[in-house]
Write a protein that holds these residues in place. Sequence first.
Motif, PDB file in Angstrom:
ATOM      1  N   GLY A  15    -133.061 -63.647  85.284  1.00 43.47           N
ATOM      2  CA  GLY A  15    -133.131 -63.596  83.993  1.00 43.47           C
ATOM      3  C   GLY A  15    -132.811 -62.159  83.500  1.00 43.47           C
ATOM      4  N   ASN A  16    -132.105 -61.286  84.317  1.00 42.78           N
ATOM      5  CA  ASN A  16    -131.570 -60.074  83.492  1.00 42.78           C
ATOM      6  C   ASN A  16    -130.495 -59.728  84.290  1.00 42.78           C
ATOM      7  OD1 ASN A  16    -132.201 -58.683  85.802  1.00 42.78           O
ATOM      8  ND2 ASN A  16    -134.512 -58.533  85.117  1.00 42.78           N
ATOM      9  N   LYS A  17    -129.721 -58.573  83.713  1.00 43.20           N
ATOM     10  CA  LYS A  17    -128.489 -58.186  84.497  1.00 43.20           C
ATOM     11  C   LYS A  17    -128.634 -56.893  85.422  1.00 43.20           C
ATOM     12  CE  LYS A  17    -126.118 -58.788  79.841  1.00 43.20           C
ATOM     13  NZ  LYS A  17    -125.163 -58.126  78.972  1.00 43.20           N
ATOM     14  N   LYS A  18    -130.004 -56.787  85.796  1.00 47.89           N
ATOM     15  CA  LYS A  18    -130.292 -55.776  86.969  1.00 47.89           C
ATOM     16  C   LYS A  18    -129.838 -56.112  88.260  1.00 47.89           C
ATOM     17  CE  LYS A  18    -132.033 -52.321  86.089  1.00 47.89           C
ATOM     18  NZ  LYS A  18    -131.541 -50.952  85.589  1.00 47.89           N
ATOM     19  N   CYS A  19    -128.774 -55.432  89.012  1.00 48.44           N
ATOM     20  CA  CYS A  19    -128.346 -55.857  90.333  1.00 48.44           C
ATOM     21  C   CYS A  19    -128.881 -54.616  91.289  1.00 48.44           C
ATOM     22  CB  CYS A  19    -126.909 -55.978  90.522  1.00 48.44           C
ATOM     23  SG  CYS A  19    -126.340 -57.412  89.420  1.00 48.44           S
ATOM     24  N   THR A  20    -129.066 -54.953  92.428  1.00 46.92           N
ATOM     25  CA  THR A  20    -128.945 -54.112  93.478  1.00 46.92           C
ATOM     26  C   THR A  20    -128.173 -54.190  94.673  1.00 46.92           C
ATOM     27  OG1 THR A  20    -131.458 -53.926  93.102  1.00 46.92           O
ATOM     28  CG2 THR A  20    -130.747 -53.075  95.242  1.00 46.92           C
ATOM     29  N   VAL A  21    -127.311 -53.187  94.970  1.00 47.27           N
ATOM     30  CA  VAL A  21    -126.386 -53.136  96.087  1.00 47.27           C
ATOM     31  C   VAL A  21    -126.997 -52.067  97.274  1.00 47.27           C
ATOM     32  CG1 VAL A  21    -125.177 -51.241  95.252  1.00 47.27           C
ATOM     33  CG2 VAL A  21    -123.997 -52.867  96.890  1.00 47.27           C
ATOM     34  N   SER A  22    -126.976 -52.635  98.561  1.00 44.39           N
ATOM     35  CA  SER A  22    -127.340 -51.934  99.766  1.00 44.39           C
ATOM     36  C   SER A  22    -126.356 -51.917 100.652  1.00 44.39           C
ATOM     37  CB  SER A  22    -128.733 -52.474 100.189  1.00 44.39           C
ATOM     38  OG  SER A  22    -128.688 -53.728 100.496  1.00 44.39           O
ATOM     39  N   ILE A  23    -126.515 -50.854 101.632  1.00 44.31           N
ATOM     40  CA  ILE A  23    -125.422 -50.663 102.671  1.00 44.31           C
ATOM     41  C   ILE A  23    -126.140 -51.564 103.878  1.00 44.31           C
ATOM     42  CG2 ILE A  23    -124.292 -49.216 104.317  1.00 44.31           C
ATOM     43  CD1 ILE A  23    -124.413 -47.182 101.879  1.00 44.31           C
ATOM     44  N   ILE A  24    -125.240 -52.591 104.395  1.00 42.71           N
ATOM     45  CA  ILE A  24    -125.535 -53.303 105.560  1.00 42.71           C
ATOM     46  C   ILE A  24    -124.974 -52.548 106.894  1.00 42.71           C
ATOM     47  CG2 ILE A  24    -125.540 -55.243 107.137  1.00 42.71           C
ATOM     48  CD1 ILE A  24    -125.178 -56.908 104.352  1.00 42.71           C
ATOM     49  N   LYS A  25    -123.842 -52.019 106.433  1.00 45.10           N
ATOM     50  CA  LYS A  25    -123.044 -51.385 107.800  1.00 45.10           C
ATOM     51  C   LYS A  25    -121.924 -50.406 106.871  1.00 45.10           C
ATOM     52  CE  LYS A  25    -119.166 -52.320 110.930  1.00 45.10           C
ATOM     53  NZ  LYS A  25    -118.275 -53.436 111.358  1.00 45.10           N
ATOM     54  N   HIS A  26    -121.832 -49.097 107.367  1.00 45.62           N
ATOM     55  CA  HIS A  26    -120.968 -48.286 107.049  1.00 45.62           C
ATOM     56  C   HIS A  26    -120.548 -47.260 108.124  1.00 45.62           C
ATOM     57  CE1 HIS A  26    -119.016 -45.273 104.384  1.00 45.62           C
ATOM     58  NE2 HIS A  26    -119.004 -46.090 103.399  1.00 45.62           N
ATOM     59  N   SER A  27    -119.492 -46.839 108.201  1.00 44.97           N
ATOM     60  CA  SER A  27    -118.965 -45.848 109.238  1.00 44.97           C
ATOM     61  C   SER A  27    -119.564 -44.426 109.048  1.00 44.97           C
ATOM     62  CB  SER A  27    -117.524 -45.825 109.524  1.00 44.97           C
ATOM     63  OG  SER A  27    -116.895 -45.296 108.294  1.00 44.97           O
ATOM     64  N   SER A  28    -120.041 -44.030 107.873  1.00 44.77           N
ATOM     65  CA  SER A  28    -120.420 -42.543 107.769  1.00 44.77           C
ATOM     66  C   SER A  28    -121.714 -42.428 106.947  1.00 44.77           C
ATOM     67  CB  SER A  28    -119.358 -41.799 107.157  1.00 44.77           C
ATOM     68  OG  SER A  28    -118.804 -42.391 106.048  1.00 44.77           O
ATOM     69  N   MET A  29    -122.362 -43.610 106.713  1.00 41.06           N
ATOM     70  CA  MET A  29    -123.313 -43.589 105.622  1.00 41.06           C
ATOM     71  C   MET A  29    -124.637 -44.494 106.341  1.00 41.06           C
ATOM     72  SD  MET A  29    -121.956 -44.111 101.874  1.00 41.06           S
ATOM     73  CE  MET A  29    -120.607 -42.876 101.189  1.00 41.06           C
ATOM     74  N   ASP A  30    -125.798 -44.001 106.042  1.00 41.75           N
ATOM     75  CA  ASP A  30    -126.817 -44.741 106.525  1.00 41.75           C
ATOM     76  C   ASP A  30    -127.223 -46.215 105.932  1.00 41.75           C
ATOM     77  OD1 ASP A  30    -127.558 -42.703 108.162  1.00 41.75           O
ATOM     78  OD2 ASP A  30    -128.954 -41.672 106.605  1.00 41.75           O
ATOM     79  N   SER A  31    -127.492 -47.081 106.934  1.00 36.74           N
ATOM     80  CA  SER A  31    -127.818 -48.497 106.466  1.00 36.74           C
ATOM     81  C   SER A  31    -129.246 -48.402 105.895  1.00 36.74           C
ATOM     82  CB  SER A  31    -127.674 -49.508 107.882  1.00 36.74           C
ATOM     83  OG  SER A  31    -126.726 -49.433 108.429  1.00 36.74           O
ATOM     84  N   GLY A  32    -129.012 -49.373 104.791  1.00 36.55           N
ATOM     85  CA  GLY A  32    -130.336 -49.481 103.999  1.00 36.55           C
ATOM     86  C   GLY A  32    -130.314 -48.660 102.757  1.00 36.55           C
ATOM     87  N   LYS A  33    -129.344 -47.794 102.620  1.00 38.12           N
ATOM     88  CA  LYS A  33    -129.227 -47.115 101.416  1.00 38.12           C
ATOM     89  C   LYS A  33    -128.884 -47.885 100.134  1.00 38.12           C
ATOM     90  CE  LYS A  33    -126.972 -42.856  99.525  1.00 38.12           C
ATOM     91  NZ  LYS A  33    -125.932 -41.998  99.746  1.00 38.12           N
ATOM     92  N   ALA A  34    -129.498 -47.811  98.923  1.00 38.42           N
ATOM     93  CA  ALA A  34    -129.239 -48.637  98.094  1.00 38.42           C
ATOM     94  C   ALA A  34    -129.462 -48.173  96.444  1.00 38.42           C
ATOM     95  CB  ALA A  34    -130.352 -49.731  98.045  1.00 38.42           C
ATOM     96  N   ALA A  35    -128.520 -48.748  95.643  1.00 41.31           N
ATOM     97  CA  ALA A  35    -128.493 -48.267  94.333  1.00 41.31           C
ATOM     98  C   ALA A  35    -128.665 -49.461  93.238  1.00 41.31           C
ATOM     99  CB  ALA A  35    -127.151 -47.659  93.933  1.00 41.31           C
ATOM    100  N   SER A  36    -129.042 -49.330  92.174  1.00 38.79           N
ATOM    101  CA  SER A  36    -129.407 -50.327  91.138  1.00 38.79           C
ATOM    102  C   SER A  36    -128.399 -50.083  89.985  1.00 38.79           C
ATOM    103  CB  SER A  36    -130.794 -50.339  90.812  1.00 38.79           C
ATOM    104  OG  SER A  36    -131.636 -50.654  91.830  1.00 38.79           O
TER     105      SER A  36
END
Length: 319
Positions: free
Chosen positions: A295-316
């Motif tokens: 119902g809105n334009k709000k999205c969330t993206v989170s890291i599942i896997k990354h070579s140099s960043m922690d998994s679970g880190k997210a941004a909206s």
Amino acid sequence: MAPLRSLEQEYPILDPLFQTFCALHGIFSVEDFLLHDLYVLAAFAEQEPDSERLKQGITQVLSIIDGQHQPWLNGMELLADALHNKHVLSTGCDGIDLLLGGGLSAGQLTELVGPSSSGKTQVCLQAVSSVAKKHIGNVVYLDTSNSFSPQRVAHFVGLVSNISFDQARHHFLQNVMNNIVCHSVFDIFTMFAVLHQLEISLRMQLQSGDHRVRLLIIDSISSLITPILGGKGSQGHALMVSAGSLLKKLAHDHNLAVLVTNHTVGGEGGVPKPALGETWKSIPHVRLLLSRDRGNKKCTVSIIKHSSMDSGKAASFDL
């Protein structure tokens, strides 16, 4: 990797005679060689009148396969390579760029996972617009579901160009669109053929110093791979691994960013998980999960896997 017939121009030894011999043994592509006993194939070649030429063809295909694998590198070589491939390309989505420290990393394969209508294609189109409008380089877009929209690209470019004169705006958009090449691809074998031609073109551009491809997008990789998986045979998984290896090789050898999309399937306890299974999950350098509020334009993206960043880190962000 690609169908044998598409390799003849670059490797004349893989001529119609060799292709016919391979076809008689169920081999139509470089990938098919991975599923055959090459000693048996060489024995069959010995029985043919042109045995030496056929064996030379087999050796050439093995060289092509060997060329798909990265050489051994020590720690300093890996560090130097990482520093060489350190630049990033903005996706045009502030939340994703912030999460990834600027955008998509050149030299790496990034996978964007999400359910239907989560905004994966829109992220791809914004990334196309962002790279093309800055004239950083060309963008190659492999469209597997007729979802590429030049109107959306023009819309995104119009939002950021701030050009008021119609003639100037038209010229600007024309230059942007000239930086984008879109291929409609509906099966994995066509994808291999397109990627092989791209690899040849990239090598030629490297030698001539022409305007180079900086971003390769496949939307979506799962729609090409899912139909070949399943059953008792291993060919589907071999093709999937070959596709991933080729994409990573293109990214590394030509210092371009590769972005692919993947859908989700039902996981344990009904929790969605990326499609394509356990074999595929180790292939991308970066895996991102995209979700969208209903119902809105709000999205969330989170890291599942990354070579140099922690998994679970997210941004909206708004999309």
